[in-house]
Design a protein around this motif. Structure first.
Motif, PDB file in Angstrom:
ATOM      1  N   GLY A 157      53.345  45.729  64.730  1.00 26.11           N
ATOM      2  CA  GLY A 157      54.562  46.545  64.336  1.00 26.11           C
ATOM      3  C   GLY A 157      55.022  46.383  62.795  1.00 26.11           C
ATOM      4  O   GLY A 157      56.081  46.285  62.496  1.00 26.11           O
ATOM      5  N   LEU A 158      53.764  46.239  61.961  1.00 22.16           N
ATOM      6  CA  LEU A 158      54.147  46.182  60.521  1.00 22.16           C
ATOM      7  C   LEU A 158      54.194  47.324  59.794  1.00 22.16           C
ATOM      8  O   LEU A 158      55.043  46.938  58.849  1.00 22.16           O
ATOM      9  CB  LEU A 158      52.750  45.436  60.157  1.00 22.16           C
ATOM     10  N   GLY A 159      54.320  48.360  60.558  1.00 18.82           N
ATOM     11  CA  GLY A 159      54.603  49.792  59.820  1.00 18.82           C
ATOM     12  C   GLY A 159      56.091  50.058  60.171  1.00 18.82           C
ATOM     13  O   GLY A 159      56.528  49.956  61.421  1.00 18.82           O
ATOM     14  N   ASN A 160      57.057  50.393  59.044  1.00 20.91           N
ATOM     15  CA  ASN A 160      58.186  50.593  59.253  1.00 20.91           C
ATOM     16  C   ASN A 160      58.631  52.078  58.420  1.00 20.91           C
ATOM     17  O   ASN A 160      57.745  52.364  57.714  1.00 20.91           O
ATOM     18  CB  ASN A 160      59.269  49.608  59.195  1.00 20.91           C
ATOM     19  N   MET A 161      60.103  52.419  58.566  1.00 21.76           N
ATOM     20  CA  MET A 161      60.226  53.573  58.089  1.00 21.76           C
ATOM     21  C   MET A 161      60.072  53.438  56.442  1.00 21.76           C
ATOM     22  O   MET A 161      60.012  54.393  55.515  1.00 21.76           O
ATOM     23  CB  MET A 161      61.542  54.183  58.445  1.00 21.76           C
ATOM     24  N   GLU A 162      60.584  52.333  55.787  1.00 21.26           N
ATOM     25  CA  GLU A 162      60.545  52.136  54.529  1.00 21.26           C
ATOM     26  C   GLU A 162      59.205  52.155  53.929  1.00 21.26           C
ATOM     27  O   GLU A 162      58.791  52.612  53.067  1.00 21.26           O
ATOM     28  CB  GLU A 162      61.343  50.901  53.943  1.00 21.26           C
ATOM     29  N   TRP A 163      58.340  51.475  54.787  1.00 20.65           N
ATOM     30  CA  TRP A 163      56.758  51.409  54.138  1.00 20.65           C
ATOM     31  C   TRP A 163      56.575  52.980  54.429  1.00 20.65           C
ATOM     32  O   TRP A 163      55.591  53.223  53.336  1.00 20.65           O
ATOM     33  CB  TRP A 163      56.054  50.617  54.972  1.00 20.65           C
ATOM     34  N   LEU A 164      56.549  53.721  55.466  1.00 20.93           N
ATOM     35  CA  LEU A 164      56.122  54.946  55.474  1.00 20.93           C
ATOM     36  C   LEU A 164      56.625  55.945  54.355  1.00 20.93           C
ATOM     37  O   LEU A 164      55.713  56.694  53.914  1.00 20.93           O
ATOM     38  CB  LEU A 164      56.416  55.334  56.802  1.00 20.93           C
ATOM     39  N   THR A 165      57.811  55.860  54.114  1.00 19.62           N
ATOM     40  CA  THR A 165      58.255  56.524  52.825  1.00 19.62           C
ATOM     41  C   THR A 165      57.373  56.341  51.662  1.00 19.62           C
ATOM     42  O   THR A 165      57.120  57.320  51.025  1.00 19.62           O
ATOM     43  CB  THR A 165      59.712  56.100  52.738  1.00 19.62           C
ATOM     44  N   SER A 166      57.252  54.864  51.314  1.00 20.18           N
ATOM     45  CA  SER A 166      56.519  54.897  50.236  1.00 20.18           C
ATOM     46  C   SER A 166      54.907  55.328  50.265  1.00 20.18           C
ATOM     47  O   SER A 166      54.444  55.875  49.368  1.00 20.18           O
ATOM     48  CB  SER A 166      56.326  53.220  50.004  1.00 20.18           C
ATOM     49  N   ALA A 167      54.301  55.163  51.525  1.00 14.05           N
ATOM     50  CA  ALA A 167      52.763  55.644  51.786  1.00 14.05           C
ATOM     51  C   ALA A 167      52.748  57.091  51.679  1.00 14.05           C
ATOM     52  O   ALA A 167      51.813  57.436  51.378  1.00 14.05           O
ATOM     53  CB  ALA A 167      52.544  54.743  53.154  1.00 14.05           C
ATOM     54  N   GLY A 168      53.883  57.641  52.252  1.00 10.98           N
ATOM     55  CA  GLY A 168      53.807  59.170  52.234  1.00 10.98           C
ATOM     56  C   GLY A 168      53.917  59.976  51.010  1.00 10.98           C
ATOM     57  O   GLY A 168      53.630  61.110  51.033  1.00 10.98           O
ATOM     58  N   LYS A 169      54.188  59.335  49.883  1.00 14.07           N
ATOM     59  CA  LYS A 169      54.444  59.781  48.656  1.00 14.07           C
ATOM     60  C   LYS A 169      53.005  60.759  48.207  1.00 14.07           C
ATOM     61  O   LYS A 169      51.898  60.388  48.207  1.00 14.07           O
ATOM     62  CB  LYS A 169      54.603  58.875  47.503  1.00 14.07           C
ATOM     63  N   ASN A 170      53.406  61.954  47.788  1.00  7.20           N
ATOM     64  CA  ASN A 170      52.374  62.806  47.277  1.00  7.20           C
ATOM     65  C   ASN A 170      51.321  63.265  48.574  1.00  7.20           C
ATOM     66  O   ASN A 170      50.320  64.290  48.238  1.00  7.20           O
ATOM     67  CB  ASN A 170      51.387  62.278  46.438  1.00  7.20           C
ATOM     68  N   LYS A 171      51.647  62.794  49.738  1.00  5.55           N
ATOM     69  CA  LYS A 171      50.866  63.306  51.040  1.00  5.55           C
ATOM     70  C   LYS A 171      51.887  63.911  52.119  1.00  5.55           C
ATOM     71  O   LYS A 171      51.473  65.111  52.490  1.00  5.55           O
ATOM     72  CB  LYS A 171      50.260  62.000  51.641  1.00  5.55           C
ATOM     73  N   PHE A 172      52.925  63.320  52.268  1.00  4.12           N
ATOM     74  CA  PHE A 172      54.096  63.955  53.157  1.00  4.12           C
ATOM     75  C   PHE A 172      55.365  63.365  53.012  1.00  4.12           C
ATOM     76  O   PHE A 172      55.377  62.459  52.640  1.00  4.12           O
ATOM     77  CB  PHE A 172      53.423  63.724  54.731  1.00  4.12           C
ATOM     78  N   ALA A 173      56.311  64.083  53.297  1.00  3.80           N
ATOM     79  CA  ALA A 173      57.560  63.661  53.198  1.00  3.80           C
ATOM     80  C   ALA A 173      58.054  63.064  54.179  1.00  3.80           C
ATOM     81  O   ALA A 173      57.525  63.026  55.429  1.00  3.80           O
ATOM     82  CB  ALA A 173      58.648  64.944  53.026  1.00  3.80           C
ATOM     83  N   VAL A 174      59.293  61.919  54.257  1.00  9.14           N
ATOM     84  CA  VAL A 174      59.620  61.295  55.121  1.00  9.14           C
ATOM     85  C   VAL A 174      61.130  61.269  55.458  1.00  9.14           C
ATOM     86  O   VAL A 174      62.028  61.180  54.482  1.00  9.14           O
ATOM     87  CB  VAL A 174      59.210  59.837  55.204  1.00  9.14           C
ATOM     88  N   THR A 175      61.846  61.415  56.725  1.00  7.04           N
ATOM     89  CA  THR A 175      63.250  61.523  56.778  1.00  7.04           C
ATOM     90  C   THR A 175      63.516  60.390  57.932  1.00  7.04           C
ATOM     91  O   THR A 175      62.872  60.333  58.711  1.00  7.04           O
ATOM     92  CB  THR A 175      63.642  62.944  57.243  1.00  7.04           C
ATOM     93  N   THR A 176      64.422  59.583  57.631  1.00  7.14           N
ATOM     94  CA  THR A 176      64.803  58.371  58.312  1.00  7.14           C
ATOM     95  C   THR A 176      66.063  58.827  59.100  1.00  7.14           C
ATOM     96  O   THR A 176      67.019  59.011  58.505  1.00  7.14           O
ATOM     97  CB  THR A 176      64.884  57.194  57.689  1.00  7.14           C
ATOM     98  N   VAL A 177      66.076  59.029  60.571  1.00  6.07           N
ATOM     99  CA  VAL A 177      67.590  59.246  61.241  1.00  6.07           C
ATOM    100  C   VAL A 177      68.330  58.154  61.199  1.00  6.07           C
ATOM    101  O   VAL A 177      67.615  56.947  61.728  1.00  6.07           O
ATOM    102  CB  VAL A 177      67.281  60.159  62.215  1.00  6.07           C
ATOM    103  N   THR A 178      69.626  57.948  60.847  1.00  7.10           N
ATOM    104  CA  THR A 178      70.432  56.737  60.935  1.00  7.10           C
ATOM    105  C   THR A 178      70.682  56.545  62.535  1.00  7.10           C
ATOM    106  O   THR A 178      70.639  57.367  63.320  1.00  7.10           O
ATOM    107  CB  THR A 178      71.510  56.871  60.140  1.00  7.10           C
ATOM    108  N   LYS A 179      71.194  55.282  62.621  1.00 10.99           N
ATOM    109  CA  LYS A 179      71.742  54.802  64.043  1.00 10.99           C
ATOM    110  C   LYS A 179      73.132  55.622  64.519  1.00 10.99           C
ATOM    111  O   LYS A 179      73.868  56.097  63.597  1.00 10.99           O
ATOM    112  CB  LYS A 179      72.151  53.507  63.975  1.00 10.99           C
ATOM    113  N   LEU A 180      72.604  55.919  65.699  1.00 16.87           N
ATOM    114  CA  LEU A 180      73.775  56.692  66.243  1.00 16.87           C
ATOM    115  C   LEU A 180      74.586  55.819  67.328  1.00 16.87           C
ATOM    116  O   LEU A 180      73.923  55.109  68.254  1.00 16.87           O
ATOM    117  CB  LEU A 180      73.507  57.894  66.919  1.00 16.87           C
ATOM    118  N   THR A 181      75.880  55.892  67.204  1.00 17.97           N
ATOM    119  CA  THR A 181      76.440  55.011  68.191  1.00 17.97           C
ATOM    120  C   THR A 181      77.632  55.984  69.253  1.00 17.97           C
ATOM    121  O   THR A 181      78.068  57.022  68.855  1.00 17.97           O
ATOM    122  CB  THR A 181      77.350  54.051  67.545  1.00 17.97           C
TER     123      THR A 181
END
Length: 300
Positions: free
Chosen positions: A137-161
């Motif tokens: 589980g070393l990959g998370n949304m913060e890492w994915l946002t950085s890794a996706g630059k110039n390749k694909f965009a990333v949207t993180t959906v916040t917590k819903l309560t």
């Protein structure tokens, strides 16, 4: 909706499935509750804006069945067939089902990104704030946002309560374990349902109608705690209310409030409310209330 089953092995350099450019919603999505719908609806909005296909990637079986040390989840709020139907209803155009095997569990987060996102022509990835992926589980949304630059965009959906409680599959399972099925719609977005096959009918009338029906649910279905529940059976043509006894494992015994002639053997059971008191007393009272309500609304 096109469904694509994927399986990974260390020898794979690409996924030979003729992928189309897409916006990809990522997650296990058990239950497809309000939080899951927010992810898929967000991805759908982006897909329409970018004129791309709306894709969902899910996994089977649950990762806990493969990763050592975790509590094993073997029963699902939405078994795969039910999950596929809900995805289709939400407008998903491509469904990727990844076989979560040992090889896949050892794939690094970087390897997952290159093979399962870039390799599937993902142009925009959407997932919840707590989505993790890759070995340990070393990959998370913060890492994915950085890794996706110039390749694909990333949207993180916040917590819903709801009522200051995070909407999650875990909490819905807790409500089922407590028999609080009437509290589930606030988190799930609909009443909880279980599909099954009619395996027995009893108390048949002269016209082939029945009052008692036994329905066998798939063994992987997550059922409410033992007890008696007000339920509604849908055979695709009509709705029948009754009291369900859940103490028989995955075979649900339901005493109907009226004689029924089922149009199909496969039906859906909707869980409305747990009943209190003894079985016979509760059935008698509920039957009386149901008949009184029916008489009050009858057109004369």
């Amino acid at each position: 909706m096109k469904t694509v089953n994927l399986s990974y092995s260390p020898a794979d350099e690409n996924l030979d499935c003729n992928p189309e450019p897409c916006v990809m919603a990522l997650g296990f999505f058990d239950g497809i509750h309000r939080g899951h719908r927010k992810i898929i609806e967000t991805a759908g909005k982006i897909a329409r804006e970018k004129n791309l296909k709306l894709a969902v990637m899910t996994f089977s079986p649950h990762p806990s069945q493969v990763i050592p040390g975790n509590k094993k989840i073997v029963n699902y709020l939405t078994p795969l067939p039910a999950k596929e139907k809900l995805f289709r209803d939400l407008g998903v155009e491509i469904l990727y089902i990844v076989n979560f095997n040992k090889d896949f569990s050892r794939l690094s987060h970087d390897g997952f990104t290159k093979l399962f996102l870039e390799g599937l022509k993902c142009r925009h990835a959407v997932a919840g704030f707590d989505f993790q992926f890759g070995f340990k589980g070393l990959g998370n949304m913060e890492w994915l946002t950085s890794a996706g630059k110039n390749k694909f965009a990333v949207t993180t959906v916040t917590k819903l309560t709801e009522r200051d409680i995070k909407i999650s599959s875990t909490h819905i399972r807790h409500l089922l374990d407590s028999g609080k099925v009437d509290s589930i719609p606030a988190f799930l977005g609909r009443q909880y349902e279980t599909s099954g096959i009619i395996v027995k009918k009893a108390f048949k009338g002269a016209k082939g109608k029945c009052r008692l029906v036994s329905i066998e649910a798939a063994e992987e279905c997550y059922l409410p705690a033992d007890g008696y529940y007000l339920t509604e059976i849908n055979d695709g043509k009509r709705l029948y209310k009754g009291i369900c006894n859940t103490s028989g494992g995955n075979v649900l015994e339901i005493l109907l409030f009226e004689f029924a002639r089922f149009e199909a053997e496969e039906v859906t059971v909707k869980w409305l409310e747990k009943q209190t008191g003894s079985y016979s007393e509760q059935v008698k009272q509920d039957l009386h209330d149901y008949k009184a309500k029916r008489e009050a609304t009858r057109v004369i």
